[in-house]
Write an enzyme that holds these catalytic residues in place. Structure first.
Site, PDB file in Angstrom:
ATOM      1  N   ARG A 197     -25.886  -0.258   7.154  1.00 52.09           N
ATOM      2  CA  ARG A 197     -25.554  -1.471   6.647  1.00 52.09           C
ATOM      3  C   ARG A 197     -26.004  -2.468   8.295  1.00 52.09           C
ATOM      4  O   ARG A 197     -26.137  -3.431   8.194  1.00 52.09           O
ATOM      5  CB  ARG A 197     -23.545  -2.026   6.738  1.00 52.09           C
ATOM      6  CG  ARG A 197     -23.539  -1.849   5.517  1.00 52.09           C
ATOM      7  CD  ARG A 197     -23.378  -2.554   4.606  1.00 52.09           C
ATOM      8  NE  ARG A 197     -22.857  -2.698   3.353  1.00 52.09           N
ATOM      9  CZ  ARG A 197     -21.842  -2.911   2.613  1.00 52.09           C
ATOM     10  NH1 ARG A 197     -20.546  -3.241   3.754  1.00 52.09           N
ATOM     11  NH2 ARG A 197     -21.513  -2.595   1.708  1.00 52.09           N
ATOM     12  N   LYS A 205       0.940  -1.298  -0.131  1.00 51.56           N
ATOM     13  CA  LYS A 205       0.799  -0.074   0.276  1.00 51.56           C
ATOM     14  C   LYS A 205       0.950   1.323   0.240  1.00 51.56           C
ATOM     15  O   LYS A 205       1.918   1.500   0.954  1.00 51.56           O
ATOM     16  CB  LYS A 205      -0.877  -0.178   1.221  1.00 51.56           C
ATOM     17  CG  LYS A 205      -2.240   1.077   1.246  1.00 51.56           C
ATOM     18  CD  LYS A 205      -3.281   0.129   2.039  1.00 51.56           C
ATOM     19  CE  LYS A 205      -4.174   1.882   2.328  1.00 51.56           C
ATOM     20  NZ  LYS A 205      -5.828   1.781   3.054  1.00 51.56           N
ATOM     21  N   GLU A 227     -20.029  -3.686  10.322  1.00 51.70           N
ATOM     22  CA  GLU A 227     -21.233  -2.570  10.825  1.00 51.70           C
ATOM     23  C   GLU A 227     -22.308  -3.019  11.880  1.00 51.70           C
ATOM     24  O   GLU A 227     -22.945  -3.648  12.893  1.00 51.70           O
ATOM     25  CB  GLU A 227     -21.462  -1.957  10.098  1.00 51.70           C
ATOM     26  CG  GLU A 227     -20.381  -1.110   9.539  1.00 51.70           C
ATOM     27  CD  GLU A 227     -19.506  -0.962   7.666  1.00 51.70           C
ATOM     28  OE1 GLU A 227     -19.717  -2.269   7.881  1.00 51.70           O
ATOM     29  OE2 GLU A 227     -18.619  -0.475   7.887  1.00 51.70           O
TER      30      GLU A 227
HETATM   31  C1  TPP Z   1     -19.113  -0.899   4.252  1.00 51.67           C
HETATM   32  C2  TPP Z   1     -17.995   0.161   4.772  1.00 51.67           C
HETATM   33  N1  TPP Z   1     -17.190   0.348   5.718  1.00 51.67           N
HETATM   34  C3  TPP Z   1     -16.578   0.945   5.643  1.00 51.67           C
HETATM   35  C4  TPP Z   1     -15.496   1.231   4.451  1.00 51.67           C
HETATM   36  C5  TPP Z   1     -14.248   2.613   4.486  1.00 51.67           C
HETATM   37  N2  TPP Z   1     -13.697   2.174   3.660  1.00 51.67           N
HETATM   38  C6  TPP Z   1     -12.961   2.401   2.963  1.00 51.67           C
HETATM   39  S1  TPP Z   1     -12.025   1.300   2.087  1.00 51.67           S
HETATM   40  C7  TPP Z   1     -11.714   0.954   3.065  1.00 51.67           C
HETATM   41  C8  TPP Z   1     -10.459  -0.095   3.628  1.00 51.67           C
HETATM   42  C9  TPP Z   1     -10.385  -1.404   2.740  1.00 51.67           C
HETATM   43  O1  TPP Z   1      -9.548  -1.621   2.483  1.00 51.67           O
HETATM   44  P1  TPP Z   1      -9.031  -2.718   1.324  1.00 51.67           P
HETATM   45  O2  TPP Z   1     -10.070  -3.704   1.678  1.00 51.67           O
HETATM   46  O3  TPP Z   1      -7.877  -3.962   1.848  1.00 51.67           O
HETATM   47  O4  TPP Z   1      -8.111  -1.968   0.557  1.00 51.67           O
HETATM   48  P2  TPP Z   1      -7.029  -1.415   0.329  1.00 51.67           P
HETATM   49  O5  TPP Z   1      -7.821   0.503   0.758  1.00 51.67           O
HETATM   50  O6  TPP Z   1      -6.278  -1.964   1.597  1.00 51.67           O
HETATM   51  O7  TPP Z   1      -6.546  -1.756  -0.837  1.00 51.67           O
HETATM   52  C10 TPP Z   1     -12.417   0.993   4.011  1.00 51.67           C
HETATM   53  C11 TPP Z   1     -13.024   0.394   5.507  1.00 51.67           C
HETATM   54  C12 TPP Z   1     -16.445   1.525   3.686  1.00 51.67           C
HETATM   55  N3  TPP Z   1     -16.016   1.754   1.888  1.00 51.67           N
HETATM   56  N4  TPP Z   1     -17.729   0.757   3.298  1.00 51.67           N
END
Ligand code: TPP
Length: 616
Positions: free
Chosen positions: A390, A275, A362
């Protein structure tokens, strides 16, 4: 190559590995430069440069559907599909969206913003192929954070059982959610990565010491194997597993994706990425500071806008909780993956054992809060309005029905700005206001927030919801902490006699100032509790004169409708009742002020409406 000249991904098809590497370097430099001006999702995109390019080289989008989970990591995909020239408008009013948008490109086959939808969407597309006879591949790109969410796991379970269909899941494993990843799945992925190192180690040991794995060595090896058995979990779920692949090596990625394309049963390609790759501050970030950034200085990595130094409502809530947890040992905070977003970092530092981050879960967070409350602990569930969507059933069925003493802090209530339609916090009032046992508050400023929290934590029984908006609130420092508790009640802030305006939140002060400054004959009521309504104040409202309600929320199911119903039920039929708020529309991304103006909800537009009504 000029990125603006890329019209579609076909440019990649004839490129050599060296050419791909050179383009990857240009894309990275472009992302860093461009996002440093506009802000946006930096780290996730830097991590998927090679991954996205390799996908577009091997697959034929849009015939082959590339479904990006969340879509926050879709910038490279946007560049490769002809949108580089719009990056200076990223996440701004009428500009390029920060997520995938079907109306932006035929290559954006599925939109998101909320996490963990890609697998279910892909499962639907796979079934649709039975009827449409479309023979394109369905490729789902999901992060390790999003994969751990219930929705993703449900679809993973579902698709694994059907060996006649061939979903291709690309697991982008960077060991991070926004901040560090949590949960057993992340441990499992670590085991799988270890297995690879173990294989390499074993090969090397065998070469160097013939017979290394005989006798005692064999025992050690068996132990190691049992420990490092993660890969079989995906295989046990019905998937052909490939990986882990180095996500920054084109030769590895291309080979793996070609094999996956030929596969005619469910398969997972596990890609290991870094990342923030290519920008040191972002690569080193373990807290999520560079996951979503405001405009920043490339050399120092520091934000260039003044906003972060100002005190936000999230920060005020976090400060309050940090202090409260020093005084009371029954306080716990639960967050679904939003420690950084809700500014809870300081709380974690002060009370590391009192904050539970459940990951993108959630529903689990809400039901856990209920379980905790019924066991004598006072949980504060910190959750964004949009993500609370959610957990509707969990709030209703587990928290409200049990009358559990849970305090739900709804962050990002109202218009959120740059994230746009998928993230607007304008649906939670209709979603919650009809749920029995809930009290719903929305303070106009930090002092009121603290008064409400003091009431909630000391005097209230049953679930209590407090909403607060995104953005800077600079009115009160910590000395407001001991503010007198504010139980459910409204306040009347001006005594005009020609019309009544009932509203809540930060705009209350702006209206109060405007009414005073222009000597407007309007009675202003701060409906700081959306539920319950203040029946005695409503009994006193002049229904012969126009009544306006204003909410930064959808009108249907909102405060205005509740007030109107109350008045009618109490035989106080208003002569003129106008409900202002968002109607049937998904409000797009763009500056909050622009959106409020566009929908006629800013202070000037509202007062103009009141004046027009009075003049007519
Ligand atoms: C239902 C929901 N909860 C929280 C989020 C906030 N959020 C956006 S990206 C993310 C992290 C995602 O991590 P990952 O899938 O590993 O992707 P990366 O950004 O590390 O590539 C979160 C928690 C969201 N978009 N949707």
């Amino acid at each position: 190559m000029e990125l603006n000249h890329i019209k579609d991904p076909s440019v990649l098809k004839t490129m050599s590995i060296a050419e791909l590497q050179s383009l990857a370097a240009s894309i990275r430099a472009f992302l860093i430069e461009s996002i440093s001006h506009t802000g946006g999702h930096l780290s996730s995109n830097l991590g998927v440069v090679e991954l996205t390019m390799a996908l577009h080289k091997v697959f034929d989008s849009p015939t082959d559907a590339l479904i990006f989970d969340v879509g926050h990591q879709g910038y490279v995909h946007k560049i490769l599909t002809g949108r580089a020239d719009r990056f200076s408008t990223l996440r701004q009013t009428d500009g390029l969206s920060g997520f995938l948008k079907r109306n932006e490109s035929v290559h954006d086959v599925f939109e998101a913003g909320h996490a963990s939808t890609s697998l279910a969407a892909g499962a639907g597309m796979l079934h649709a192929k039975d009827i449409t006879r479309n023979d394109g591949e369905i490729v789902m790109i999901i992060g390790d954070g999003a994969l751990a969410s219930g929705m993703a796991l449900e679809a993973l379970n579902y698709m694994g059982h059907d060996r006649r269909r061939a979903p291709i899941i690309i697991l982008n494993d960077n060991e991070m959610s926004i901040g560090q990843n949590i949960g057993y799945l992340s441990k499992l992925l670590t085991k799988i990565r270890l297995k690879r190192s173990y294989r390499t180690l074993r090969k090397a040991a065998k070469k160097l010491i013939p017979g290394a794995f005989k006798g005692f060595g064999a025992k050690v090896e068996r132990r190691l194997k049992t420990f490092i058995s993660g890969h079989s979990t995906f295989e046990d779920l019905g998937y052909q597993y490939y990986g882990p692949i180095d996500g920054h090596k084109f030769s590895h990625l291309l080979k793996a994706f070609r094999v996956a394309k030929e596969e005619n049963r469910p398969c997972i390609v596990h890609v290991k990425t870094v990342k923030g790759k290519g920008y040191a501050p972002s690569e080193l970030d373990m807290t999520g500071k560079f996951h979503g950034v405001k405009p920043f200085d490339i050399v120092t990595g520091e934000t260039t806008t003044s906003e972060p130094h100002e005190r936000t409502m999230s920060r005020a809530v976090a400060d309050y909780l940090t202090r409260l947890a020093h005084r009371r040992n029954d306080i716990m905070v639960i967050t679904p993956a939003m420690v950084a977003g809700s500014e809870l970092d300081e709380f974690v530092r002060a009370h590391p054992k009192r904050l539970i981050d459940v990951g993108i879960a959630e529903q689990t967070a809400a039901t856990m809060a209920a379980g905790m409350a019924l066991s004598g602990v006072r949980p504060f569930l910190s959750i964004y309005s949009t993500f609370l969507q959610r957990a509707y059933d969990q709030v209703l069925h587990d928290i409200a029905r049990h009358q559990a003493d849970v305090i739900i802090g709804i962050d990002r209530a109202g218009i959120v700005g740059a994230d746009g339609d998928t993230h607007q916090g304008i649906y939670d009032i209709p979603m919650l206001s009809h749920v029995p046992n809930l009290t719903i508050a929305h303070p106009k400023n930090v002092a009121e927030l603290y008064g409400m929290l003091n009431y909630a934590f000391t005097a209230h029984h049953g679930p209590y919801v407090v909403r607060y908006a995104r953005g800077a609130m600079v009115d009160v420092e910590d000395d407001g902490y001991d503010t007198t508790p504010i139980p459910p009640s409204w306040e009347s802030l001006s005594d005009g006699t020609e019309a009544t305006l009932i509203t809540f939140g930060a705009c209350v002060t702006a209206f109060q100032e405007a009414i005073q400054a222009h000597h407007l004959p309007i009675r202003l009521i701060n409906a700081r509790y959306i539920k319950p309504l203040d029946a005695s104040m409503l009994a006193d409202v002049d229904t012969d004169k126009p009544i306006f309600t204003l909410e930064e929320s959808t009108v249907r199911g909102g405060l205005g409708e509740a007030i109107l119903a109350h008045l009618v039920e109490h035989d106080k039929r208003p002569a003129c009742f106008r409900m202002l708020g968002f109607r049937e529309a998904f409000v797009p991304h763009g500056a909050r002020d622009d959106m409020m103006k566009r929908y006629g909800l800013d202070v000037n537009s509202v007062l103009a409406k009141v004046r027009d009504t009075l003049a007519s």
